[in-house]
Design a protein around this motif. Sequence first.
Motif, PDB file in Angstrom:
ATOM      1  N   ARG A  31       3.176   3.892   1.122  1.00 24.97           N
ATOM      2  CA  ARG A  31       3.525   2.759   1.992  1.00 24.97           C
ATOM      3  C   ARG A  31       2.501   1.641   1.811  1.00 24.97           C
ATOM      4  NH1 ARG A  31       4.073   6.431   7.429  1.00 24.97           N
ATOM      5  NH2 ARG A  31       5.700   7.832   6.650  1.00 24.97           N
ATOM      6  N   PRO A  32       2.967   0.396   1.629  1.00 24.91           N
ATOM      7  CA  PRO A  32       2.036  -0.720   1.451  1.00 24.91           C
ATOM      8  C   PRO A  32       1.185  -0.943   2.697  1.00 24.91           C
ATOM      9  CG  PRO A  32       4.301  -1.513   1.544  1.00 24.91           C
ATOM     10  CD  PRO A  32       4.354  -0.019   1.609  1.00 24.91           C
ATOM     11  N   THR A  33      -0.030  -1.430   2.476  1.00 25.62           N
ATOM     12  CA  THR A  33      -0.948  -1.720   3.574  1.00 25.62           C
ATOM     13  C   THR A  33      -1.258  -3.203   3.612  1.00 25.62           C
ATOM     14  OG1 THR A  33      -2.926  -1.435   2.207  1.00 25.62           O
ATOM     15  CG2 THR A  33      -2.087   0.527   3.304  1.00 25.62           C
ATOM     16  N   ASP A  34      -1.777  -3.642   4.727  1.00 26.41           N
ATOM     17  CA  ASP A  34      -2.345  -4.987   4.820  1.00 26.41           C
ATOM     18  C   ASP A  34      -3.814  -4.840   4.451  1.00 26.41           C
ATOM     19  OD1 ASP A  34       0.006  -6.186   5.710  1.00 26.41           O
ATOM     20  OD2 ASP A  34      -0.405  -5.624   7.787  1.00 26.41           O
ATOM     21  N   LYS A  35      -4.159  -5.256   3.237  1.00 25.91           N
ATOM     22  CA  LYS A  35      -5.533  -5.088   2.770  1.00 25.91           C
ATOM     23  C   LYS A  35      -6.470  -5.932   3.622  1.00 25.91           C
ATOM     24  CE  LYS A  35      -6.591  -4.734  -1.500  1.00 25.91           C
ATOM     25  NZ  LYS A  35      -6.776  -4.657  -2.930  1.00 25.91           N
ATOM     26  N   GLY A  36      -7.483  -5.295   4.161  1.00 22.73           N
ATOM     27  CA  GLY A  36      -8.482  -6.006   4.936  1.00 22.73           C
ATOM     28  C   GLY A  36      -9.489  -6.708   4.046  1.00 22.73           C
ATOM     29  N   ASP A  37      -9.734  -6.131   2.866  1.00 26.25           N
ATOM     30  CA  ASP A  37     -10.664  -6.722   1.912  1.00 26.25           C
ATOM     31  C   ASP A  37     -10.260  -6.304   0.500  1.00 26.25           C
ATOM     32  OD1 ASP A  37     -11.908  -4.154   1.216  1.00 26.25           O
ATOM     33  OD2 ASP A  37     -12.876  -4.275   3.160  1.00 26.25           O
ATOM     34  N   ASP A  38     -10.998  -6.765  -0.505  1.00 27.03           N
ATOM     35  CA  ASP A  38     -10.649  -6.480  -1.897  1.00 27.03           C
ATOM     36  C   ASP A  38     -10.764  -5.001  -2.253  1.00 27.03           C
ATOM     37  OD1 ASP A  38     -10.037  -9.090  -2.396  1.00 27.03           O
ATOM     38  OD2 ASP A  38     -12.005  -9.585  -3.218  1.00 27.03           O
ATOM     39  N   LYS A  39     -11.580  -4.243  -1.546  1.00 28.26           N
ATOM     40  CA  LYS A  39     -11.788  -2.839  -1.880  1.00 28.26           C
ATOM     41  C   LYS A  39     -10.813  -1.907  -1.180  1.00 28.26           C
ATOM     42  CE  LYS A  39     -16.616  -3.429  -2.991  1.00 28.26           C
ATOM     43  NZ  LYS A  39     -17.973  -2.984  -2.812  1.00 28.26           N
ATOM     44  N   GLY A  40     -10.089  -2.394  -0.199  1.00 28.31           N
ATOM     45  CA  GLY A  40      -9.132  -1.576   0.540  1.00 28.31           C
ATOM     46  C   GLY A  40      -7.946  -1.195  -0.329  1.00 28.31           C
ATOM     47  N   PRO A  41      -7.287  -0.082  -0.007  1.00 25.45           N
ATOM     48  CA  PRO A  41      -6.140   0.350  -0.820  1.00 25.45           C
ATOM     49  C   PRO A  41      -4.925  -0.554  -0.623  1.00 25.45           C
ATOM     50  CG  PRO A  41      -6.384   1.766   1.090  1.00 25.45           C
ATOM     51  CD  PRO A  41      -7.573   0.841   1.087  1.00 25.45           C
ATOM     52  N   ASP A  42      -4.097  -0.596  -1.659  1.00 25.43           N
ATOM     53  CA  ASP A  42      -2.844  -1.333  -1.590  1.00 25.43           C
ATOM     54  C   ASP A  42      -1.746  -0.500  -0.935  1.00 25.43           C
ATOM     55  OD1 ASP A  42      -3.433  -3.875  -3.107  1.00 25.43           O
ATOM     56  OD2 ASP A  42      -4.069  -2.374  -4.581  1.00 25.43           O
ATOM     57  N   PHE A  43      -1.884   0.832  -1.021  1.00 29.64           N
ATOM     58  CA  PHE A  43      -0.911   1.761  -0.450  1.00 29.64           C
ATOM     59  C   PHE A  43      -1.636   2.917   0.224  1.00 29.64           C
ATOM     60  CE2 PHE A  43       1.189  -0.257  -4.002  1.00 29.64           C
ATOM     61  CZ  PHE A  43       2.459  -0.532  -3.531  1.00 29.64           C
ATOM     62  N   ARG A  44      -1.038   3.456   1.263  1.00 31.00           N
ATOM     63  CA  ARG A  44      -1.462   4.706   1.885  1.00 31.00           C
ATOM     64  C   ARG A  44      -0.380   5.731   1.557  1.00 31.00           C
ATOM     65  NH1 ARG A  44      -6.678   4.368   3.779  1.00 31.00           N
ATOM     66  NH2 ARG A  44      -7.004   2.374   4.780  1.00 31.00           N
ATOM     67  N   ILE A  45      -0.787   6.979   1.334  1.00 28.61           N
ATOM     68  CA  ILE A  45       0.152   8.016   0.924  1.00 28.61           C
ATOM     69  C   ILE A  45       0.374   8.983   2.077  1.00 28.61           C
ATOM     70  CG2 ILE A  45       0.634   9.813  -0.776  1.00 28.61           C
ATOM     71  CD1 ILE A  45      -1.342   8.272  -2.635  1.00 28.61           C
ATOM     72  N   PHE A  46       1.648   9.222   2.386  1.00 32.23           N
ATOM     73  CA  PHE A  46       2.025  10.049   3.529  1.00 32.23           C
ATOM     74  C   PHE A  46       3.004  11.137   3.129  1.00 32.23           C
ATOM     75  CE2 PHE A  46       0.729   6.069   5.408  1.00 32.23           C
ATOM     76  CZ  PHE A  46       0.120   6.431   6.602  1.00 32.23           C
ATOM     77  N   SER A  47       2.938  12.234   3.870  1.00 28.59           N
ATOM     78  CA  SER A  47       3.982  13.249   3.895  1.00 28.59           C
ATOM     79  C   SER A  47       4.388  13.335   5.358  1.00 28.59           C
ATOM     80  CB  SER A  47       3.473  14.593   3.399  1.00 28.59           C
ATOM     81  OG  SER A  47       4.483  15.568   3.523  1.00 28.59           O
ATOM     82  N   GLY A  48       5.546  12.808   5.688  1.00 28.67           N
ATOM     83  CA  GLY A  48       5.910  12.665   7.097  1.00 28.67           C
ATOM     84  C   GLY A  48       4.965  11.663   7.737  1.00 28.67           C
ATOM     85  N   GLU A  49       4.265  12.077   8.783  1.00 25.84           N
ATOM     86  CA  GLU A  49       3.304  11.199   9.448  1.00 25.84           C
ATOM     87  C   GLU A  49       1.862  11.532   9.063  1.00 25.84           C
ATOM     88  OE1 GLU A  49       4.081   8.441  11.179  1.00 25.84           O
ATOM     89  OE2 GLU A  49       6.113   8.960  10.547  1.00 25.84           O
ATOM     90  N   VAL A  50       1.673  12.488   8.144  1.00 29.89           N
ATOM     91  CA  VAL A  50       0.329  12.900   7.735  1.00 29.89           C
ATOM     92  C   VAL A  50      -0.114  12.097   6.522  1.00 29.89           C
ATOM     93  CG1 VAL A  50      -1.082  14.815   6.898  1.00 29.89           C
ATOM     94  CG2 VAL A  50       0.693  15.227   8.614  1.00 29.89           C
ATOM     95  N   GLU A  51      -1.231  11.376   6.663  1.00 28.26           N
ATOM     96  CA  GLU A  51      -1.782  10.618   5.545  1.00 28.26           C
ATOM     97  C   GLU A  51      -2.681  11.528   4.724  1.00 28.26           C
ATOM     98  OE1 GLU A  51      -4.737   6.848   4.693  1.00 28.26           O
ATOM     99  OE2 GLU A  51      -3.824   7.029   6.669  1.00 28.26           O
ATOM    100  N   PHE A  52      -2.460  11.542   3.408  1.00 26.97           N
ATOM    101  CA  PHE A  52      -3.288  12.389   2.558  1.00 26.97           C
ATOM    102  C   PHE A  52      -3.723  11.709   1.264  1.00 26.97           C
ATOM    103  CE2 PHE A  52       0.923  13.105   0.993  1.00 26.97           C
ATOM    104  CZ  PHE A  52       0.817  13.521  -0.324  1.00 26.97           C
ATOM    105  N   GLY A  53      -3.722  10.379   1.259  1.00 24.17           N
ATOM    106  CA  GLY A  53      -4.204   9.686   0.077  1.00 24.17           C
ATOM    107  C   GLY A  53      -4.046   8.185   0.164  1.00 24.17           C
ATOM    108  N   ALA A  54      -4.476   7.543  -0.925  1.00 26.85           N
ATOM    109  CA  ALA A  54      -4.410   6.088  -1.027  1.00 26.85           C
ATOM    110  C   ALA A  54      -4.233   5.715  -2.495  1.00 26.85           C
ATOM    111  CB  ALA A  54      -5.678   5.456  -0.466  1.00 26.85           C
ATOM    112  N   ALA A  55      -3.776   4.478  -2.739  1.00 24.87           N
ATOM    113  CA  ALA A  55      -3.562   4.004  -4.104  1.00 24.87           C
ATOM    114  C   ALA A  55      -3.929   2.529  -4.209  1.00 24.87           C
ATOM    115  CB  ALA A  55      -2.108   4.218  -4.521  1.00 24.87           C
ATOM    116  N   TRP A  56      -4.470   2.175  -5.375  1.00 27.47           N
ATOM    117  CA  TRP A  56      -4.903   0.812  -5.646  1.00 27.47           C
ATOM    118  C   TRP A  56      -4.185   0.286  -6.880  1.00 27.47           C
ATOM    119  CZ3 TRP A  56      -7.703   4.752  -3.820  1.00 27.47           C
ATOM    120  CH2 TRP A  56      -8.527   4.533  -2.714  1.00 27.47           C
TER     121      TRP A  56
END
Length: 97
Positions: A31-56
């Motif tokens: 799921r895309p994120t609102d990046k707070g800064d340049d180092k923040g992820p572009d996506f958060r990874i979920f299974s249901g409502e559980v977050e278990f990763g990120a992607a840049w």
Amino acid sequence: MASIGSFTQQADGYVGSIKTLSLNVRSAQLRPTDKGDDKGPDFRIFSGEVEFGAAWKKQSRDRRGYLSVKLDDPSFSAPIYASLIEAESGWSLIWSR
């Protein structure tokens, strides 16, 4: 390199599955994120409502876009690093050590 997942791109991110010897996520969402800064992820990874990763978002040397993925969970002995790359039939999650 081993393929550990397959995804399809949608208007609001990516949907697919991830499978390793110890991990079987049948419905993973990037799921895309609102990046707070340049180092923040572009996506958060979920299974249901559980977050278990990120992607840049990244670019290869030949200017092809891909996602640098980090999967992590308390049950893992260490994070899993992978790349989500465009393949013939969608997007493939390629594991790298």
